[in-house]
Design a protein around this motif. Structure first.
Motif, PDB file in Angstrom:
ATOM      1  N   TRP B 110       0.633  -1.056  -0.169  1.00 35.51           N
ATOM      2  CA  TRP B 110      -0.283  -0.187   0.246  1.00 35.51           C
ATOM      3  C   TRP B 110       0.931   1.028   0.003  1.00 35.51           C
ATOM      4  O   TRP B 110       1.727   1.519   0.762  1.00 35.51           O
ATOM      5  CB  TRP B 110      -1.365   0.477   1.303  1.00 35.51           C
ATOM      6  N   GLY B 111       0.769   1.934  -1.114  1.00 34.55           N
ATOM      7  CA  GLY B 111       1.097   3.063  -1.073  1.00 34.55           C
ATOM      8  C   GLY B 111       2.315   3.615  -1.337  1.00 34.55           C
ATOM      9  O   GLY B 111       2.926   4.558  -1.343  1.00 34.55           O
ATOM     10  N   PHE B 112       3.368   2.428  -2.532  1.00 31.34           N
ATOM     11  CA  PHE B 112       4.727   2.446  -3.119  1.00 31.34           C
ATOM     12  C   PHE B 112       4.734   2.618  -4.440  1.00 31.34           C
ATOM     13  O   PHE B 112       3.656   1.353  -5.305  1.00 31.34           O
ATOM     14  CB  PHE B 112       4.716   0.710  -2.675  1.00 31.34           C
ATOM     15  N   GLY B 113       4.863   3.743  -5.063  1.00 30.40           N
ATOM     16  CA  GLY B 113       5.165   3.839  -6.151  1.00 30.40           C
ATOM     17  C   GLY B 113       3.856   3.975  -6.797  1.00 30.40           C
ATOM     18  O   GLY B 113       2.606   4.025  -6.435  1.00 30.40           O
ATOM     19  N   LYS B 114       3.972   3.955  -7.982  1.00 27.85           N
ATOM     20  CA  LYS B 114       2.586   3.619  -9.226  1.00 27.85           C
ATOM     21  C   LYS B 114       2.683   2.276  -9.731  1.00 27.85           C
ATOM     22  O   LYS B 114       2.799   1.477 -10.268  1.00 27.85           O
ATOM     23  CB  LYS B 114       3.521   4.653 -10.715  1.00 27.85           C
ATOM     24  N   ALA B 115       0.798   2.518  -9.588  1.00 25.48           N
ATOM     25  CA  ALA B 115       0.203   1.113 -10.108  1.00 25.48           C
ATOM     26  C   ALA B 115       0.882   0.801 -11.691  1.00 25.48           C
ATOM     27  O   ALA B 115       1.168   2.219 -12.186  1.00 25.48           O
ATOM     28  CB  ALA B 115      -1.544   0.878  -9.696  1.00 25.48           C
ATOM     29  N   GLU B 116       1.213  -0.002 -11.768  1.00 24.25           N
ATOM     30  CA  GLU B 116       1.269  -1.131 -13.231  1.00 24.25           C
ATOM     31  C   GLU B 116       0.029  -1.666 -13.857  1.00 24.25           C
ATOM     32  O   GLU B 116      -0.044  -2.808 -13.577  1.00 24.25           O
ATOM     33  CB  GLU B 116       2.403  -2.029 -13.528  1.00 24.25           C
ATOM     34  N   PRO B 117      -0.142  -1.556 -15.528  1.00 23.39           N
ATOM     35  CA  PRO B 117      -1.608  -2.024 -15.534  1.00 23.39           C
ATOM     36  C   PRO B 117      -1.421  -3.275 -16.283  1.00 23.39           C
ATOM     37  O   PRO B 117      -0.012  -3.889 -16.760  1.00 23.39           O
ATOM     38  CB  PRO B 117      -2.329  -1.396 -16.573  1.00 23.39           C
ATOM     39  N   TYR B 118      -2.579  -4.366 -16.515  1.00 18.61           N
ATOM     40  CA  TYR B 118      -2.191  -5.564 -16.624  1.00 18.61           C
ATOM     41  C   TYR B 118      -2.206  -5.090 -17.773  1.00 18.61           C
ATOM     42  O   TYR B 118      -3.081  -4.563 -18.770  1.00 18.61           O
ATOM     43  CB  TYR B 118      -3.583  -6.150 -16.267  1.00 18.61           C
ATOM     44  N   VAL B 119      -1.732  -6.980 -19.154  1.00 22.35           N
ATOM     45  CA  VAL B 119      -2.168  -6.402 -20.026  1.00 22.35           C
ATOM     46  C   VAL B 119      -2.894  -7.522 -20.006  1.00 22.35           C
ATOM     47  O   VAL B 119      -3.829  -8.306 -19.047  1.00 22.35           O
ATOM     48  CB  VAL B 119      -0.925  -7.385 -21.130  1.00 22.35           C
ATOM     49  N   ALA B 120      -4.606  -6.942 -20.833  1.00 21.66           N
ATOM     50  CA  ALA B 120      -6.094  -8.161 -20.734  1.00 21.66           C
ATOM     51  C   ALA B 120      -5.569  -8.859 -20.220  1.00 21.66           C
ATOM     52  O   ALA B 120      -6.842  -9.760 -20.106  1.00 21.66           O
ATOM     53  CB  ALA B 120      -6.955  -7.345 -22.043  1.00 21.66           C
TER      54      ALA B 120
END
Lengths: 136, 136
Positions: B110-120
């Protein structure tokens, strides 16, 4: 149950408060947040889902009891509950009183900065208040 | 129960997996960790101790079911379980698969860095595997 032995790091990083039905209830030595730790007295358990269903229910109700007492005596903005165990593998559940604007708010407490020691009188008074709240 | 409405931020940050007995089970859109979220379908609840005892037991068993399925399908080093709610107040329980050496290991997600999106495709395959594990 007799094989249970409190993990050394949990023992050194926290003080005993009381025994609840299933767990040892302990207070973290880090004074930055009112921070309690429940340790089920079961040997060789790492994940909550390794407990029997009955023990899981016990843990749920003991967590409930501790969290609501902590909320009541601290007036916390939010109670944070977590079972992480990435460092100490013996199953333990954190129950932490968080306040808007506290150290690292609104992010988690774990892994943040350096622990600050309690003044002994303040710690003892807090433990006393907590014990009273848990027995009323 | 009919008054339940999923918090907008939870809705936008995660995808629906299935409905369990009490909860909506969702997958975080952050691909850095296999990260599930259980949201009890109860209106205006912020803390676990505000749930009825029966709902608490339901939540415990649904968390157990999801955590052990997640461990099984990912082979995680450790499952992290947390109910924080410092930002989103609608009660939700995180169940996250952690691996030695993953992003921010051994500290919290939680609160760490930036979210990375999934490949669908990868996300859909994971959801499918999870659904199968939960129905077997």
């Amino acid at each position: 149950m007799d094989d249970f032995k409190l993990d050394r790091r949990l023992e050194s990083d926290s003080d005993a408060v009381m025994r609840t039905g299933l767990c040892e209830l302990r207070l973290s030595k880090d004074a930055r947040w009112p921070w309690l730790i429940l340790v089920p007295r079961r040997a060789d358990i790492t994940e909550i889902f390794e407990l029997t269903p009955l023990d899981q229910v016990m843990l749920t109700f003991e967590t409930d009891m501790v969290a609501s007492a902590l909320k009541k005596i601290t007036g916390a903005t939010k109670i944070n509950i977590g079972a992480l165990g990435n460092i100490v593998r013996q199953l333990h559940v954190h129950v932490i009183a968080r306040f808007d604007g506290d150290a690292n708010w609104p992010n988690p407490v774990w892994g943040f900065g350096k622990a600050e020691p309690y003044v002994a009188d303040k710690r003892d008074a807090f433990i006393e208040t907590l014990r009273e709240a848990l027995s009323s």
